[in-house]
Write a protein that holds these residues in place. Structure first.
Motif, PDB file in Angstrom:
ATOM      1  N   ILE A  17       0.877  -1.169   0.000  1.00  0.00           N
ATOM      2  CA  ILE A  17       0.000   0.000   0.000  1.00  0.00           C
ATOM      3  C   ILE A  17       0.913   1.218   0.000  1.00  0.00           C
ATOM      4  O   ILE A  17       1.704   1.410   0.923  1.00  0.00           O
ATOM      5  CB  ILE A  17      -0.925   0.044   1.228  1.00  0.00           C
ATOM      6  N   PHE A  18       0.806   2.016  -1.045  1.00  0.00           N
ATOM      7  CA  PHE A  18       1.540   3.274  -1.114  1.00  0.00           C
ATOM      8  C   PHE A  18       0.662   4.324  -0.456  1.00  0.00           C
ATOM      9  O   PHE A  18      -0.508   4.476  -0.811  1.00  0.00           O
ATOM     10  CB  PHE A  18       1.865   3.637  -2.562  1.00  0.00           C
ATOM     11  N   GLU A  19       1.217   5.029   0.513  1.00  0.00           N
ATOM     12  CA  GLU A  19       0.447   5.990   1.290  1.00  0.00           C
ATOM     13  C   GLU A  19       0.547   7.398   0.721  1.00  0.00           C
ATOM     14  O   GLU A  19       1.385   7.686  -0.132  1.00  0.00           O
ATOM     15  CB  GLU A  19       0.930   5.974   2.740  1.00  0.00           C
ATOM     16  N   ARG A  20      -0.297   8.248   1.252  1.00  0.00           N
ATOM     17  CA  ARG A  20      -0.348   9.654   0.847  1.00  0.00           C
ATOM     18  C   ARG A  20       1.071  10.225   0.809  1.00  0.00           C
ATOM     19  O   ARG A  20       1.856  10.054   1.719  1.00  0.00           O
ATOM     20  CB  ARG A  20      -1.200  10.421   1.863  1.00  0.00           C
ATOM     21  N   GLY A  21       1.420  10.859  -0.311  1.00  0.00           N
ATOM     22  CA  GLY A  21       2.732  11.483  -0.452  1.00  0.00           C
ATOM     23  C   GLY A  21       3.798  10.576  -1.024  1.00  0.00           C
ATOM     24  O   GLY A  21       4.872  11.040  -1.399  1.00  0.00           O
ATOM     25  N   ALA A  35      -5.146   9.390  -6.134  1.00  0.00           N
ATOM     26  CA  ALA A  35      -5.625   8.545  -5.035  1.00  0.00           C
ATOM     27  C   ALA A  35      -4.600   8.593  -3.909  1.00  0.00           C
ATOM     28  O   ALA A  35      -3.413   8.357  -4.128  1.00  0.00           O
ATOM     29  CB  ALA A  35      -5.829   7.112  -5.506  1.00  0.00           C
ATOM     30  N   PRO A  36      -5.050   8.897  -2.681  1.00  0.00           N
ATOM     31  CA  PRO A  36      -4.105   9.011  -1.571  1.00  0.00           C
ATOM     32  C   PRO A  36      -3.490   7.679  -1.127  1.00  0.00           C
ATOM     33  O   PRO A  36      -2.397   7.661  -0.585  1.00  0.00           O
ATOM     34  CB  PRO A  36      -4.916   9.619  -0.443  1.00  0.00           C
ATOM     35  N   TYR A  37      -4.187   6.559  -1.386  1.00  0.00           N
ATOM     36  CA  TYR A  37      -3.676   5.240  -1.005  1.00  0.00           C
ATOM     37  C   TYR A  37      -3.840   4.309  -2.201  1.00  0.00           C
ATOM     38  O   TYR A  37      -4.915   4.229  -2.788  1.00  0.00           O
ATOM     39  CB  TYR A  37      -4.445   4.670   0.199  1.00  0.00           C
ATOM     40  N   VAL A  38      -2.762   3.608  -2.566  1.00  0.00           N
ATOM     41  CA  VAL A  38      -2.799   2.709  -3.721  1.00  0.00           C
ATOM     42  C   VAL A  38      -2.295   1.337  -3.295  1.00  0.00           C
ATOM     43  O   VAL A  38      -1.199   1.199  -2.751  1.00  0.00           O
ATOM     44  CB  VAL A  38      -1.922   3.257  -4.877  1.00  0.00           C
ATOM     45  N   TRP A  39      -3.125   0.323  -3.543  1.00  0.00           N
ATOM     46  CA  TRP A  39      -2.797  -1.071  -3.229  1.00  0.00           C
ATOM     47  C   TRP A  39      -2.335  -1.755  -4.506  1.00  0.00           C
ATOM     48  O   TRP A  39      -3.002  -1.668  -5.541  1.00  0.00           O
ATOM     49  CB  TRP A  39      -4.041  -1.769  -2.680  1.00  0.00           C
ATOM     50  N   VAL A  40      -1.177  -2.453  -4.445  1.00  0.00           N
ATOM     51  CA  VAL A  40      -0.640  -3.189  -5.589  1.00  0.00           C
ATOM     52  C   VAL A  40      -0.203  -4.566  -5.104  1.00  0.00           C
ATOM     53  O   VAL A  40       0.571  -4.682  -4.146  1.00  0.00           O
ATOM     54  CB  VAL A  40       0.577  -2.468  -6.219  1.00  0.00           C
ATOM     55  N   ARG A  71      -5.123  -0.563  -7.211  1.00  0.00           N
ATOM     56  CA  ARG A  71      -6.418   0.023  -6.873  1.00  0.00           C
ATOM     57  C   ARG A  71      -6.199   1.216  -5.960  1.00  0.00           C
ATOM     58  O   ARG A  71      -5.406   1.157  -5.031  1.00  0.00           O
ATOM     59  CB  ARG A  71      -7.295  -1.008  -6.164  1.00  0.00           C
ATOM     60  N   GLY A  72      -6.928   2.292  -6.218  1.00  0.00           N
ATOM     61  CA  GLY A  72      -6.807   3.503  -5.424  1.00  0.00           C
ATOM     62  C   GLY A  72      -7.922   3.618  -4.399  1.00  0.00           C
ATOM     63  O   GLY A  72      -9.050   3.198  -4.642  1.00  0.00           O
ATOM     64  N   PHE A  73      -7.591   4.207  -3.228  1.00  0.00           N
ATOM     65  CA  PHE A  73      -8.552   4.361  -2.134  1.00  0.00           C
ATOM     66  C   PHE A  73      -8.412   5.741  -1.510  1.00  0.00           C
ATOM     67  O   PHE A  73      -7.338   6.337  -1.530  1.00  0.00           O
ATOM     68  CB  PHE A  73      -8.318   3.293  -1.062  1.00  0.00           C
ATOM     69  N   ALA A  83      -6.847  -4.742   0.905  1.00  0.00           N
ATOM     70  CA  ALA A  83      -5.602  -5.510   0.822  1.00  0.00           C
ATOM     71  C   ALA A  83      -5.746  -6.854   1.528  1.00  0.00           C
ATOM     72  O   ALA A  83      -5.370  -7.901   0.982  1.00  0.00           O
ATOM     73  CB  ALA A  83      -4.451  -4.713   1.432  1.00  0.00           C
ATOM     74  N   LYS A  84      -6.305  -6.842   2.720  1.00  0.00           N
ATOM     75  CA  LYS A  84      -6.485  -8.088   3.475  1.00  0.00           C
ATOM     76  C   LYS A  84      -7.422  -9.043   2.742  1.00  0.00           C
ATOM     77  O   LYS A  84      -7.163 -10.249   2.653  1.00  0.00           O
ATOM     78  CB  LYS A  84      -6.992  -7.782   4.878  1.00  0.00           C
ATOM     79  N   GLU A  85      -8.509  -8.514   2.199  1.00  0.00           N
ATOM     80  CA  GLU A  85      -9.450  -9.341   1.438  1.00  0.00           C
ATOM     81  C   GLU A  85      -8.787  -9.910   0.188  1.00  0.00           C
ATOM     82  O   GLU A  85      -8.965 -11.077  -0.152  1.00  0.00           O
ATOM     83  CB  GLU A  85     -10.681  -8.526   1.068  1.00  0.00           C
ATOM     84  N   HIS A  86      -7.995  -9.095  -0.501  1.00  0.00           N
ATOM     85  CA  HIS A  86      -7.288  -9.545  -1.698  1.00  0.00           C
ATOM     86  C   HIS A  86      -6.352 -10.712  -1.373  1.00  0.00           C
ATOM     87  O   HIS A  86      -6.334 -11.724  -2.078  1.00  0.00           O
ATOM     88  CB  HIS A  86      -6.482  -8.381  -2.299  1.00  0.00           C
ATOM     89  N   VAL A  87      -5.584 -10.569  -0.304  1.00  0.00           N
ATOM     90  CA  VAL A  87      -4.633 -11.622   0.079  1.00  0.00           C
ATOM     91  C   VAL A  87      -5.387 -12.913   0.412  1.00  0.00           C
ATOM     92  O   VAL A  87      -5.019 -13.995  -0.055  1.00  0.00           O
ATOM     93  CB  VAL A  87      -3.748 -11.157   1.259  1.00  0.00           C
TER      94      VAL A  87
END
Length: 113
Positions: A17-21, A35-40, A71-73, A83-87
């Motif tokens: 998860i890439f966080e804001r900034g 998107a401030p939070y991106v899950w990859v 995915r952006g959040f 992220a937890k659901e994806h895993v």
């Protein structure tokens, strides 16, 4: 940057998860860069032949990988939940029950992975 790791069936899957900034990866299909939070994280599934051979729960299987689906959040909680659901879903695709998957979240500095 948050690393979300799932442990199950004798193997581990880690996504980010890439966080804001922080600068998330940019490629075709990447979410809106605002998107401030991106899950990859990778997506994988069991196949009859081809793919990569791996052992999960003592069973040798072949798995194929799809390109990561970023995915952006808007919030950290939304990103962590997804992220937890994806895993858990990825492990379910190769026969590991959700209750047998242990998930940990680790804070990491960019470039430290």
């Amino acid at each position: 940057m948050l690393l979300v790791r799932g442990h199950g069936g004798g193997t581990t899957l880690t996504g980010t998860i890439f966080e804001r900034g922080e600068e998330a990866p940019s490629y075709k299909g990447a979410p809106d860069e605002d998107a401030p939070y991106v899950w990859v994280c990778d997506e994988f599934y069991e196949v009859e032949s081809g793919g990569s051979e791996t052992t999960i729960d003592g069973r040798t299987i072949n798995v194929a990988f799809d390109s990561p689906m970023p995915r952006g959040f808007d919030t950290r909680d939304q990103a962590l939940g997804a992220a937890k659901e994806h895993v858990r879903t990825q492990f379910a695709r190769v026969g590991v029950a959700a209750e047998d998957v242990r998930i940990e979240v680790v804070k990491s500095e960019p470039g430290a992975v």
